[in-house]
Design an enzyme around this catalytic site. Structure first.
Site, mmCIF file in Angstrom:
data_model
loop_
_atom_site.group_PDB
_atom_site.id
_atom_site.type_symbol
_atom_site.label_atom_id
_atom_site.label_comp_id
_atom_site.label_asym_id
_atom_site.label_seq_id
_atom_site.Cartn_x
_atom_site.Cartn_y
_atom_site.Cartn_z
ATOM 1 N N SER A 148 0.855 -1.182 0.000
ATOM 2 C CA SER A 148 0.000 0.000 0.000
ATOM 3 C C SER A 148 0.894 1.236 0.000
ATOM 4 O O SER A 148 1.739 1.383 -0.873
ATOM 5 C CB SER A 148 -0.955 -0.032 1.198
ATOM 6 O OG SER A 148 -1.870 1.039 1.150
ATOM 7 N N THR A 149 0.740 2.122 0.979
ATOM 8 C CA THR A 149 1.509 3.369 1.012
ATOM 9 C C THR A 149 3.011 3.097 1.011
ATOM 10 O O THR A 149 3.521 2.367 1.856
ATOM 11 C CB THR A 149 1.140 4.173 2.273
ATOM 12 O OG1 THR A 149 -0.275 4.281 2.371
ATOM 13 C CG2 THR A 149 1.770 5.555 2.225
ATOM 14 N N HIS A 174 -2.527 -1.148 -3.419
ATOM 15 C CA HIS A 174 -3.600 -0.172 -3.237
ATOM 16 C C HIS A 174 -3.281 1.093 -4.017
ATOM 17 O O HIS A 174 -2.208 1.684 -3.840
ATOM 18 C CB HIS A 174 -3.761 0.193 -1.756
ATOM 19 C CG HIS A 174 -4.126 -0.968 -0.889
ATOM 20 N ND1 HIS A 174 -3.936 -0.956 0.478
ATOM 21 C CD2 HIS A 174 -4.672 -2.178 -1.164
ATOM 22 C CE1 HIS A 174 -4.351 -2.098 0.992
ATOM 23 N NE2 HIS A 174 -4.794 -2.862 0.012
ATOM 24 N N MET A 267 -0.486 1.383 5.175
ATOM 25 C CA MET A 267 -1.346 1.685 6.322
ATOM 26 C C MET A 267 -2.374 0.581 6.526
ATOM 27 O O MET A 267 -2.729 -0.134 5.608
ATOM 28 C CB MET A 267 -2.096 2.994 6.085
ATOM 29 C CG MET A 267 -1.230 4.224 6.103
ATOM 30 S SD MET A 267 -2.279 5.706 6.087
ATOM 31 C CE MET A 267 -1.288 6.793 5.104
ATOM 32 N N ASP A 270 -4.729 -4.614 6.000
ATOM 33 C CA ASP A 270 -5.030 -5.501 4.880
ATOM 34 C C ASP A 270 -3.864 -6.441 4.620
ATOM 35 O O ASP A 270 -2.714 -6.009 4.514
ATOM 36 C CB ASP A 270 -5.338 -4.685 3.622
ATOM 37 C CG ASP A 270 -5.825 -5.549 2.466
ATOM 38 O OD1 ASP A 270 -6.393 -6.634 2.740
ATOM 39 O OD2 ASP A 270 -5.669 -5.130 1.300
#
Length: 341
Positions: A148-149, A174, A267, A270
């Site tokens: 993600s991030t 993501h 973050m 998940d």
């Protein structure tokens, strides 16, 4: 091809104003883009000397993929400040390493700043990395990766170290809706293997990396036996995301002993529960360590839940994947350094 400047802004009046100001006064063709997706595609197509990006677009999470493309092909870029009195100087430092172009400044000043950048020649940039000497290795495990991030930089680091005949790999990242194709193109620039977007029924095979990002569907591994293939499912968000890392990991549990599960920076949580399910079923599981994570969220939750066999700095993850994917399916599920049982 003539030098090119791309003006990227959702505001048509802003684009038109800057195009009129620069048109005929700089030795470059002016091209306009209204979205980050258009900006990415035009940058790939035109290889611009300069991209001027409205600060409204530059603050979106998806801009990170565009910025990584700028870096990959040595494209200079400036943020465009369009609002007077917002406290930003026309020469304030920005993430571009240059300055913010103030559209409220005198026209001559804007021209001088743009000309100064356009006169700077671009470096020669090579394409995808050459195939690794390990290209002929036989793979016994699939690699499933979630991020993600901060994940775009992490994925580029990993894929740039992959051989052309890498382990079959599926990745959930993501990102914003509709930005998956652009991300796939960026990752393909940095990988010797084939990198392609997810399609239903796509076979997982050596030398192929499949990306699911920016789509309203989940990517899952189909079936418990036979040649591994991928499918889309239309369920709602899982762990707050679609596509979801957890959805991919859970779908692979029937094949867990032939899987390397990897959770990168990001973050939230998940992927943590799915990674735990994979580990319990016999998969080897890796997570990015805290020191090298942009956001130590997803890997932290997975570690705290006992889902991680080994925490690895980003610089060592590619090697760890390749080593584990080549190992027999009976090895690797026991905890090692940095693991929590």
């Amino acid at each position: 091809m003539s030098p090119c400047i791309i003006i990227a802004s959702p505001d048509q009046r802003c684009r038109a104003r800057l195009t009129r100001l620069l048109g005929g006064k700089v030795t470059a063709n002016i091209v306009e883009a209204a979205t980050l997706r258009d900006t990415f595609n035009l940058t790939e197509e035109r290889d611009p000397t300069l991209v001027i990006v409205d600060d409204v677009l530059a603050t979106l999470p998806e801009f990170r993929a565009v910025q990584m493309l700028f870096t990959a092909i040595d494209t200079r870029w400036l943020t465009l400040c369009t609002r007077p009195g917002d406290g930003r100087s026309a020469i304030a430092p920005t993430a571009s390493g240059l300055f913010c172009l103030d559209l409220t400044a005198p026209p001559q000043r804007i021209l001088e700043q743009v000309r100064a950048v356009v006169r700077n020649p671009k470096k020669r940039v090579s394409g995808a990395p050459a195939p690794s000497p390990s290209a002929g290795r036989s793979w016994r495990r699939l690699a499933l990766i979630g991020s993600s991030t901060g994940g775009i930089e992490a994925l580029i680091r990993i894929l740039s170290e992959y051989p052309a005949q890498c382990p079959p790999t599926a990745i959930v990242q993501h990102t914003g809706q509709g930005f998956g194709d652009s991300l796939t193109k960026l990752l393909a620039r940095n990988c010797a293997a084939e990198v392609r977007p997810m399609e239903p029924g796509l076979e997982m095979r050596p030398g192929r990396v499949v990306i699911a990002a920016g789509t309203p569907r989940h990517m899952e591994l189909a079936g418990a036996s036979g040649p591994p293939a991928l499918r889309f499912t239309h369920a709602g968000p899982v762990a707050g995301h679609c596509p979801s890392v957890d959805a991919l990991f859970h779908s692979a549990v029937p094949r867990a002993r032939k899987v390397v599960g990897v959770l990168l920076t990001g973050m939230g949580s998940d992927g943590a529960q799915g990674l735990l399910a994979l580990r319990r079923a016999g998969a080897m599981t890796l997570a990015q360590d805290e020191a090298s994570s942009v956001v130590y969220g997803m890997p932290r939750v997975a570690f705290e839940r006992g889902a991680v066999c080994e925490q690895v700095p980003i610089g060592g993850i590619a090697a760890a994947i390749l080593k584990t994917a080549a190992a027999s399916s009976g090895a690797g599920a026991e905890p090692r350094t940095g693991a929590r049982a």
